[in-house]
Enzyme design. Structure first.
Site, PDB file in Angstrom:
ATOM      1  CD  GLU A 283      -4.984  -3.667   4.026  1.00 55.00           C
ATOM      2  OE1 GLU A 283      -5.202  -3.983   5.200  1.00 55.00           O
ATOM      3  OE2 GLU A 283      -3.962  -3.041   3.658  1.00 55.00           O
ATOM      4  CE  LYS A 343      -3.130  -7.748   8.544  1.00 51.71           C
ATOM      5  NZ  LYS A 343      -2.982  -6.278   8.511  1.00 51.71           N
ATOM      6  CB  CYS A 396      -1.538  -5.076   5.415  1.00 50.44           C
ATOM      7  SG  CYS A 396      -0.736  -3.546   5.927  1.00 50.44           S
TER       8      CYS A 396
END
Length: 521
Positions: A283, A343, A396
């Site tokens: 990430e 995301k 995440c």
């Protein structure tokens, strides 16, 4: 056992609170990385006795006592299970150390409200006899389900992870997911409380038989082998970059570090990046906008040869003050960004600031140093790349939300063939946090019957098969590369097809069980 139960039932004031808090804290030992399952017998057994002791002269008095006991037990459990959050506040101590108590104590205090609600629900169904453990299972599992959705949701260390963290015992998640494991966990681990009754052993024995059945199911399921997708050679880079190195002036150093690791010779069969078909970086790998850096893209094209790169990277739209930033996963080959996923489920206070106007005036900012924070992505699309089946990306902590993942899969025209989780748990150092994150991510593979590729900056990086088994892994806190093939996906699991049905049926079963009354002779 009877004498101990009476002491807990009759405890008052600070003793009652201390018993609840201590029991909850001890129960956290059942979670990763310790994984001492018997520890969870303590809080669940105490929960039954604490609710037994909540009976009072008035309805409201009894309700307050049940809620108070639940809050203190939950507070102990979450403080002991989430203490590692403090490391994030010390990563940039000059900016965030002042807020450390809010993370280490404030968040557990809020999460404990859900445990209190679970106790209240159970207390409303309470009766003498074995039905008590069914009432507790119905109440706490409903509260834990709510915790996964309310205020954007935070199902971290759900009670079901007691079973979900054990590879064998987690396999029934393929039927009823994390919510089903929560029901089973409360039901099984609270059953010893009944031994303090008048010789009632039927339910505790049945609970142990249920645990044995869950273990047998898991053992039999793990005999299977999914095989591998032909022609796919995966390499995961775990760079172990310190947070302080994510600076614009370290651009060249970071690029060289990632590329050097990607081209590392690890065995006679994998001498470098030329032997890799698909490369995975973690990430937010870059302290700059990769898609707008032509020199960096050209360098990647030249140095990574024919490997397809999946990498975390910040993405920008617009110019000047109207620029929006996204925490993305990007697919790069031929010197171009071919696809991106933004995301969707952002971390409050980490990636964006709730109530921005008010909190900004108080001098409070999010952890990520981006003006205005990240924006939430709007698309749930899968990523595609030559040689791979459709890829379900998760950035995440998106990997801890079972129903969001299930909804993305069920609403798509095609089933993905692999899940990808890119993350940077470097904020939390060598603590319990990354182990817990890995355990929760792994459970998604079992629920969905899909393999997972996990690229983490500081670890734990791994290739997991659709049963949650580790094909290859890099441990926490080291610089490493992980090589391996891609396991094949299984046919859709029952949970993947009907994510809300099986756990709801199981919950109705324990709810009905809460109304069973002992026969009077």
């Amino acid at each position: 056992m009877f004498a101990l139960a009476q002491r807990v039932i009759l405890a008052e004031s600070w003793r009652r609170r201390l018993i609840a808090f201590g029991g909850g804290a001890f129960g956290a030992l059942a979670l990763a990385p310790v994984g001492f399952l018997p520890a969870f017998f303590v809080p669940m057994t105490l929960a039954v006795w604490l609710i037994d002791g909540s009976g009072a002269e008035s309805f409201w008095s009894g309700l307050r006592r049940a809620a108070g006991a639940g809050w203190w037990l939950g507070f102990g459990y979450f403080v002991a299970g989430l203490w590692w959050l403090g490391a994030a506040f010390l990563a940039e101590a000059d900016r965030f150390a002042w807020a450390l108590p809010l993370g280490v104590l404030g968040l557990p205090a809020v999460l404990a409200v859900f445990t209190a609600l679970g106790f209240v629900f159970a207390w409303l169904l309470w009766s003498a006899g074995p039905a008590r453990v069914f009432a507790l299972a119905a109440g706490l599992s409903a509260a834990e389900w709510l915790r996964g959705f309310v205020l954007s949701g935070f199902p971290w260390n759900d009670f079901g992870m007691v079973l979900g963290g054990n590879l064998v015992l987690a396999q029934t998640a393929s039927i009823w997911g994390l919510s089903g494991l929560t029901i089973l966990s409360v039901l099984i681990f609270s059953s010893p409380a009944l031994l303090a009754g008048e010789g009632r052993k039927t339910v505790p024995i049945a609970a142990l038989a249920l645990l044995a059945g869950v273990a047998l199911f898991g053992s039999l399921r793990l005999w299977a082998s999914p095989g591998e997708v032909r022609g796919v050679k995966i390499r995961i880079v775990q760079p172990n970059v310190p947070l302080e190195d994510f600076r614009a002036d370290r651009r060249d150093h970071l690029l060289d570090h990632y590329i050097s690791l990607s081209d590392r010779a690890t065995s006679p069969q994998t001498s470098g990046v030329g032997d890799v078909t698909h490369l995975f970086w973690p990430e937010s790998s870059f302290p700059f906008i990769l898609s707008r850096d032509g020199a960096a893209l050209s360098l990647l094209a030249a140095r990574l040869q024919n490997a397809v790169l999946f990498t975390g990277a910040a993405r920008a739209e617009g110019e000047g003050r109207k620029t929006q930033y996204f925490n993305a996963v990007q697919v790069i080959f031929g010197g171009e960004v071919k696809e991106s996923y933004d995301k969707r489920h952002l971390v409050p206070f980490g990636e964006y600031l709730p109530f921005t106007g008010l909190l900004a005036r108080l001098g409070i900012s999010q952890f990520v140093a981006i003006p205005g924070g990240f924006n939430s992505g709007q698309s749930s699309r899968f990523l595609t790349a030559p040689g791979l089946p459709p890829v379900l990306p998760m950035v995440c902590y998106e990997s801890i939300f079972p129903y969001e993942i299930a909804d993305r899969i069920s609403s798509a025209p095609l089933r993905p063939g692999v899940m990808l989780n890119v993350t940077n748990d470097g904020w939390f150092g060598i603590t319990s946090g990354p182990y817990q994150h890995f355990a929760q991510s792994r459970l998604r593979t079992i629920e969905q019957g899909l393999p997972m590729i996990r690229a983490a900056n500081t670890g734990i990086s791994a290739i997991l098969d659709p049963y949650g088994r580790t094909v290859a892994m890099a441990p926490l806190g080291v610089e490493a590369v992980v090589d391996g093939g891609l396991p094949k996906a299984l046919p859709s699991t029952l949970f993947s097809k009907y994510p809300y049905v099986a756990p709801f049926i199981l919950w109705i079963f324990v709810l009905v069980g809460a109304f069973i009354r002992p026969r009077r002779i």
